[in-house]
Design a protein around this motif. Structure first.
Motif, PDB file in Angstrom:
ATOM      1  N   SER A 198       0.842  -1.191   0.000  1.00  0.00           N
ATOM      2  CA  SER A 198       0.000   0.000   0.000  1.00  0.00           C
ATOM      3  C   SER A 198       0.882   1.248   0.000  1.00  0.00           C
ATOM      4  N   GLY A 199       0.588   2.172  -0.904  1.00  0.00           N
ATOM      5  CA  GLY A 199       1.406   3.376  -1.036  1.00  0.00           C
ATOM      6  C   GLY A 199       2.276   3.364  -2.276  1.00  0.00           C
ATOM      7  N   TYR A 221      -7.286 -10.197  -2.535  1.00  0.00           N
ATOM      8  CA  TYR A 221      -6.045  -9.459  -2.786  1.00  0.00           C
ATOM      9  C   TYR A 221      -5.475  -9.046  -1.437  1.00  0.00           C
ATOM     10  N   PHE A 222      -4.335  -9.626  -1.093  1.00  0.00           N
ATOM     11  CA  PHE A 222      -3.749  -9.421   0.230  1.00  0.00           C
ATOM     12  C   PHE A 222      -2.549  -8.497   0.126  1.00  0.00           C
ATOM     13  N   ARG A 223      -2.606  -7.367   0.840  1.00  0.00           N
ATOM     14  CA  ARG A 223      -1.497  -6.409   0.838  1.00  0.00           C
ATOM     15  C   ARG A 223      -0.572  -6.678   2.032  1.00  0.00           C
ATOM     16  N   PRO A 224       0.680  -7.066   1.786  1.00  0.00           N
ATOM     17  CA  PRO A 224       1.637  -7.225   2.882  1.00  0.00           C
ATOM     18  C   PRO A 224       2.042  -5.849   3.424  1.00  0.00           C
ATOM     19  N   GLY A 225       2.669  -5.855   4.563  1.00  0.00           N
ATOM     20  CA  GLY A 225       3.060  -4.583   5.156  1.00  0.00           C
ATOM     21  C   GLY A 225       4.363  -4.017   4.634  1.00  0.00           C
ATOM     22  N   SER A 228       9.782  -6.783   2.319  1.00  0.00           N
ATOM     23  CA  SER A 228      10.375  -7.981   2.927  1.00  0.00           C
ATOM     24  C   SER A 228       9.307  -9.027   3.231  1.00  0.00           C
ATOM     25  N   SER A 229       8.095  -8.580   3.561  1.00  0.00           N
ATOM     26  CA  SER A 229       7.003  -9.527   3.825  1.00  0.00           C
ATOM     27  C   SER A 229       6.642 -10.304   2.563  1.00  0.00           C
ATOM     28  N   ILE A 230       6.625  -9.618   1.426  1.00  0.00           N
ATOM     29  CA  ILE A 230       6.368 -10.298   0.154  1.00  0.00           C
ATOM     30  C   ILE A 230       7.443 -11.346  -0.100  1.00  0.00           C
ATOM     31  N   ASN A 231       8.691 -10.950   0.041  1.00  0.00           N
ATOM     32  CA  ASN A 231       9.797 -11.844  -0.272  1.00  0.00           C
ATOM     33  C   ASN A 231       9.890 -13.014   0.695  1.00  0.00           C
ATOM     34  N   ILE A 245       1.284 -17.386  -5.488  1.00  0.00           N
ATOM     35  CA  ILE A 245       1.105 -16.413  -6.557  1.00  0.00           C
ATOM     36  C   ILE A 245       1.066 -15.022  -5.942  1.00  0.00           C
ATOM     37  N   GLY A 246       1.773 -14.101  -6.569  1.00  0.00           N
ATOM     38  CA  GLY A 246       1.783 -12.755  -6.010  1.00  0.00           C
ATOM     39  C   GLY A 246       2.631 -11.806  -6.829  1.00  0.00           C
TER      40      GLY A 246
END
Length: 355
Positions: A198-199, A221-225, A228-231, A245-246
């Motif tokens: 987000s942002g 649709y899940f937004r990580p914070g 690094s959270s995605i990775n 998937i992301g």
């Protein structure tokens, strides 16, 4: 009487000790004038020297830091060359994309080393046309961003004993058929797509594109914070051989380390076409070419690739190194690349500094 009074007054002056008071006073007068003139000259010289020193002082070069690792890596490479080679101090300012672009427009920030041009779209291109920003060069253009899956999801991985789970998955329009493969652990009736942060500008584009494709009927649709959270989410799934998937992009350490496949749009002008491969620009504010023309000349020659950044980011991840460490490693191992960006004398200064 008048002459006596005048002599008396000089006699009362501690500086007059001669018996012949009038003679003593007037003989000292040229010395006093000379001393005064010398003082004035000395003050003028000191002022001139002070002004010269101020004129020679270079203002710091300010880099934009949007928070992602590849940008930090490029900031470090350019920062080392600018400080060690050209003699400028360097600083960074962190913030969202919108805030950083405003800072460049208002000349509070000098340089953005990794501007994803299509992500910003008209905001950026209109700004360049209006002179709000100056496009100096294309840092790299062999990149991609969008939705990815581990390649083993489609092809399997015999070495790891993984069978294909979604063998016909190629396009975004195929995703409704595979929502159960990517099931949301908190909602068994839908799959989960790991989104952007987000942002980030790409987050809005990606979210709206998913809605246009009707994927919100099948996926959350899940937004990580954070990035690094995605990775971490991807790395954890990959090491376990699980489906995932992301959103991700190249360059990034997970893209360099893991075998990933992008899920493409079937048409060229689809809702997500603006965030695919694109020019990654180096830009400056409008005053930098006049204030630091030598730095601008250097940045106009700066060109790398996604592969260079991917390798650096894998090094950072695996060795627990910093972006500065990775930049030094790049400078040591790739003199054939970066020495073409600067004059020989500048290159020599940098080499001496990083021995």
């Amino acid at each position: 009487m008048k002459q006596f009074k005048k002599s008396q007054e000089y006699h009362d002056n501690p500086g007059c000790t001669s018996v012949d008071r009038n003679k003593t006073t007037f003989s000292n007068l040229p010395k006093l004038i000379l001393i005064g003139l010398l003082s004035i000259v000395l003050m003028l010289v000191m002022t001139a020297c002070s002004n010269d020193a101020g004129a020679d002082k270079k203002e710091p070069i300010i880099f934009a830091d949007g928070g992602w690792d590849s940008l930090k890596f490029h900031n470090e490479i350019a920062g080392i060359i600018i400080s060690e080679g050209y003699g400028y101090e360097t600083e960074t300012i962190s913030g969202s994309t919108a805030a950083l672009m405003k800072g460049i427009e208002q000349e509070e920030i000098d340089i953005h080393m990794e501007l994803w041009s299509e992500n910003l779209g008209d905001i950026y291109f209109d700004g360049v046309e209006n002179g709000d920003y100056i496009q100096l060069s294309v840092n790299f253009d062999d990149n991609f961003q969008g939705l990815y899956v581990p390649t083993y999801v489609i092809e399997g991985d015999s070495a790891r004993g993984i069978d294909p789970i979604a063998p016909d998955l190629k396009y975004i329009t195929d995703l409704p058929d595979y929502w159960e493969v990517f099931k949301d652990p908190e909602d068994e009736g839908k799959g989960r797509i790991i989104g952007s942060i987000s942002g980030w500008t790409v987050d809005e584009i990606l979210y709206e594109g998913i809605q246009e494709y009707g994927l919100d009927d099948h996926y959350n649709y899940f937004r990580p914070g954070s990035e690094s959270s995605i990775n971490i989410s991807l790395a954890s799934a990959y090491e376990k051989g699980e489906p995932w998937i992301g959103y991700n992009y190249e360059p990034n350490w997970v893209m360099g380390k893991y075998d990933m496949t992008p899920i493409l749009e079937e048409v060229e002008d689809g809702p997500l076409s603006s965030i695919g491969a694109q020019d990654i620009d180096i830009i400056s504010n409008k005053s930098l070419p006049e204030r630091a023309p030598d730095v601008v000349d250097f940045l106009k020659k700066y060109k790398t690739s996604s592969l260079i950044a991917n390798n650096a980011l894998v090094y950072i991840q695996d060795e627990k190194a910093s972006a500065h460490d990775a930049a030094i490693k790049f400078l040591h191992e790739n003199e054939d690349i970066w020495t073409t960006w600067v004059p020989k004398e500048i290159a020599q200064k940098v080499k001496e500094a990083i021995k």
